[in-house]
Design an enzyme around this catalytic site. Structure first.
Site: not given
Ligand SMILES: Cc1ncc(COP(=O)(O)O)c(C=O)c1O
Length: 411
Positions: A128, A205, A208, A231, A369
């Site tokens: 992402h 990260d 998900q 999430k 993203c």
């Molecule tokens: C794999 C992953 N990393 C990071 C993020 C960013 O998360 P946040 O917008 O809650 O900071 C997302 C959000 O879609 C994501 O799917």
């Protein structure tokens, strides 16, 4: 097989989520955009409400009962979060806004102190943007280089390449536990073991992953792990950074301000121990209250049945969508979470999204993203349906019927 043949009482769980009985364009809402954000059970909504109605006070400051109670709630949720991620100690949990802030914190603090010219940070081809851009920014600032572990067209990391890319120059590896655009579940334990064999720290990260599986940071062995409350059925604006105590202790603060200090003079300030060192200013206390309720909710779920149910949704949606002429699945890794990305021949995903919306079906369209993933696959965007435990086969049927309608209208 019915939606509940996997042993999960989905209807009982759905009753906890008020929004799931609402409508969109006069049709029952079919919410399958859970990778973007999840819906909230009333337990989370009530915990947030209760904090404002009965418990609102600033934390760590007042000597009066209300403030002491708010502090106890806040620190209690930290302990709960430590158990949720199986951290060794509660002080290894930092409250942040979400995964984006957690990664920026580590990139700024760890990156600034440990990166220099010739050093490398390793990410993967399916990250992402929030696990790319903060590293790019700090690499640029420090004269370091961002390197990328490649993947195949199914969306699986090339482990041989990963092993070659981890060298004496590598200062950190940052990778997603589960890809948001492809659904791939990455071999995070194996990569962490590979990295640690060469003394390289690892950030996972977990944005998900936390909504789909119990997470055990000690079993993974990682140095940092990030989650976003919104999430995982909690509020927006709150998340967690797990960091091994010795790593966090060695890092400089990310932001300066109240609550993160030991002693301040105009000449020199000394900092509070972890976790306070990384929590400058008044935090999102109501968000922490809601996150605590989300963690309780997740902890009470029958996870074997949830996994079986989500797997059934993934398989059923994959089969049904593949039956629609013109559909191509994007992301076909062997280990996948309940995320189904696809393209429809001759129709732009935004048009798919707009038409299925008219049927009450909420999907995400775009690059999610993950622009480098789209570039690698040579497509501008996908339509993505992402399922949570409260989704049903009937939701899949509604999605597939809506996609067939898109073909009738535009195909
Ligand atoms: C794999 C992953 N990393 C990071 C993020 C960013 O998360 P946040 O917008 O809650 O900071 C997302 C959000 O879609 C994501 O799917």
């Amino acid at each position: 097989m019915t939606a509940t043949a996997t042993g999960l009482d989905v209807e009982r769980l759905r009753a906890d989520f008020p929004i799931l009985s609402t409508t969109a364009h006069g049709k029952p809402l079919v919410y399958v955009d859970n990778a973007a954000t999840s819906q909230k059970p009333r337990q989370v909504i009530e915990a947030t409400d209760r904090y404002y109605a009965q418990g609102n006070a600033n934390i760590h400051r007042g000597v009066y009962q209300l403030s002491e109670r708010a502090t106890a709630m806040y620190e209690g949720v930290r302990e709960k979060a430590a158990r949720f991620l199986n951290a060794k100690e509660a002080r290894e949990i930092i409250f942040v806004r979400g995964t984006t802030e957690a990664i920026n914190l580590v990139a700024s603090s760890y990156g600034r102190a440990n990166l220099g010219p010739g050093d490398e940070v390793l990410v993967t081809a399916m990250e992402h943007h929030s696990n790319i851009v903060p590293w790019q920014m700090i690499c640029e600032e420090r004269g370091a280089t961002l390197r990328v572990i490649p993947m195949n067209r199914q969306g699986e990391l090339l482990m041989d390449e990963a092993a070659k890319l981890i060298t004496a120059k590598t200062k950190l590896i940052a990778l997603a536990h589960i890809s948001n655009s492809l659904g791939t579940i990455n071999p995070v334990r194996e990569i962490t073991a590979l990295a640690h064999a060469r003394g390289v720290p690892v950030l996972i990260d977990g944005a998900q992953a936390a909504p789909h599986m119990p997470v055990d940071v000690q079993a993974i062995g990682c140095d940092f792990y990030t989650v976003s409350g919104h999430k995982m059925f909690g509020p927006t604006g709150i998340g967690l950074l797990y960091g091994r105590a010795e790593r966090l202790e060695a890092m400089a603060p990310y932001q300066g301000g109240g609550d993160m200090i030991r002693h301040v003079t105009f000449e020199k300030t000394t900092y509070a121990p972890i976790p306070a060192k990384f929590e400058a200013g008044t935090p999102n206390i109501a968000g922490v209250a809601g996150l605590g309720a989300a963690i309780d909710y997740l902890a009470a779920l029958p996870w074997d049945a949830v996994a079986a149910h989500e797997h059934d949704l993934l398989r059923y949606a994959t089969e049904q969508l593949c039956d629609v002429p013109g559909v191509t699945l994007i992301g076909t890794a062997r280990r996948k979470a309940s995320v189904v990305s696809f393209t429809l021949d001759g129709v732009h995903p935004h048009d798919v999204g707009t038409i299925v919306d008219q049927e009450g079906v909420a999907v995400r369209t775009g690059h999610h993203c993950t622009q480098p993933v789209m570039d690698f696959l040579g497509i501008p965007a996908t339509t993505r349906a992402s399922f949570a435990f409260y989704n049903t086969r009937a939701d899949v049927d509604a999605l597939v019927a809506a996609v067939r309608k898109v073909r009738e209208v535009l195909g």
